[in-house]
Design an enzyme around this catalytic site. Structure first.
Site, PDB file in Angstrom:
ATOM      1  N   SER A  38      27.763  10.296  19.513  1.00 28.07           N
ATOM      2  CA  SER A  38      26.533  10.191  19.771  1.00 28.07           C
ATOM      3  C   SER A  38      26.007  11.393  19.945  1.00 28.07           C
ATOM      4  CB  SER A  38      26.392   9.147  21.229  1.00 28.07           C
ATOM      5  OG  SER A  38      24.970   8.800  21.248  1.00 28.07           O
ATOM      6  N   MET A  39      25.260  11.888  21.083  1.00 27.99           N
ATOM      7  CA  MET A  39      24.771  13.241  21.476  1.00 27.99           C
ATOM      8  C   MET A  39      25.944  13.938  21.114  1.00 27.99           C
ATOM      9  SD  MET A  39      23.507  14.962  24.892  1.00 27.99           S
ATOM     10  CE  MET A  39      25.036  15.489  25.784  1.00 27.99           C
TER      11      MET A  39
END
Length: 239
Positions: A88-89
């Site tokens: 994700s991030m």
């Protein structure tokens, strides 16, 4: 405090796996991967400021600062075949970290695993929502925080971290003219992830001149919690 957390440090490591956590996550998310990997694999994770053992430190407002800090410490490590895995991030932090390492001339960072994130994803838009809306957004994704929101103390600790991380990733844009990576890229996603479709994940092929492959798992955004053993092994397969 250092960015690198050492989960496994073999006496004579054959290769290194470095894991970058998701928004709101910490290095401990990947600690359990040690039991799925060959003992010769050195397992490290990136600890962002403001969480776990770095909780007293101020949160960082720019993704570039996280990437610069991680790159500086990784560049100082003994060179050996190294995989960067980001979820994700963390996929974008790992990507920006690798850009810096390759620009410095490093050639032993051989693979980027980009998990649960589109290369040019639209903003999440969660920076200015209410606490209740932010919690609902996080719960919808599942993951490690879904069960802790009823605890007032944990809720007050986690909300500023997650809100900061969402703002950080919303503000991030790849710089115009960013050169392609030389390293191999492996894109991983869940078939029911509301944040990234398999087709979007496949666009990571445009980020490298090296080999590219993709894998779609059964599951949503945090598919890797269910498939931890398979994902961990795939990250280093063939190296």
């Amino acid at each position: 405090m250092p960015y690198l957390v050492r989960h496994v440090s073999p006496a004579a490591p054959a290769l290194r796996l470095v894991c970058f956590p998701h928004a709101g996550g910490g290095a401990s998310f990947f600690r359990g991967w040690a039991r799925h990997l060959d003992p010769s694999v050195e397992l490290l994770a990136i600890q962002y400021p403001g969480r776990e053992n770095r909780f007293p430190e101020p949160l960082v407002g720019e993704l570039a600062e996280l990437a610069a800090g991680a790159a500086a410490e990784l560049a100082a490590e003994p060179p050996r075949p190294t995989v960067l895995f980001g979820h994700s991030m963390g996929a974008m932090v790992a990507y920006e970290t690798l850009l810096r390492l390759e620009a410095s001339g490093a050639t032993h960072f051989t693979r980027l695993c980009a998990s649960g994130r589109a290369l040019d994803a639209p903003p999440v838009g969660a920076g200015e929502v209410t606490d209740a809306e932010l919690i609902a957004s996080v719960k919808a994704l599942g993951g490690s925080h879904a069960e802790v929101w009823e605890n007032a103390e944990l809720r007050e600790m986690l909300l500023p971290i997650i809100r900061n991380d969402y703002r950080l990733i919303d503000a991030y844009r790849r710089a115009p003219g960013t050169p392609p990576l030389r390293a191999e890229v492996l894109a991983l996603s869940g078939d029911a992830d509301p944040r990234v479709t398999p087709e979007q994940a496949a666009l990571w092929a445009t980020a490298t001149t090296g080999p590219f492959s993709s894998e779609v798992y059964d599951g949503a955004h945090f598919y890797l919690t269910t498939h931890a053993a398979r994902v961990a092994r795939q990250a280093v397969a063939g190296l």
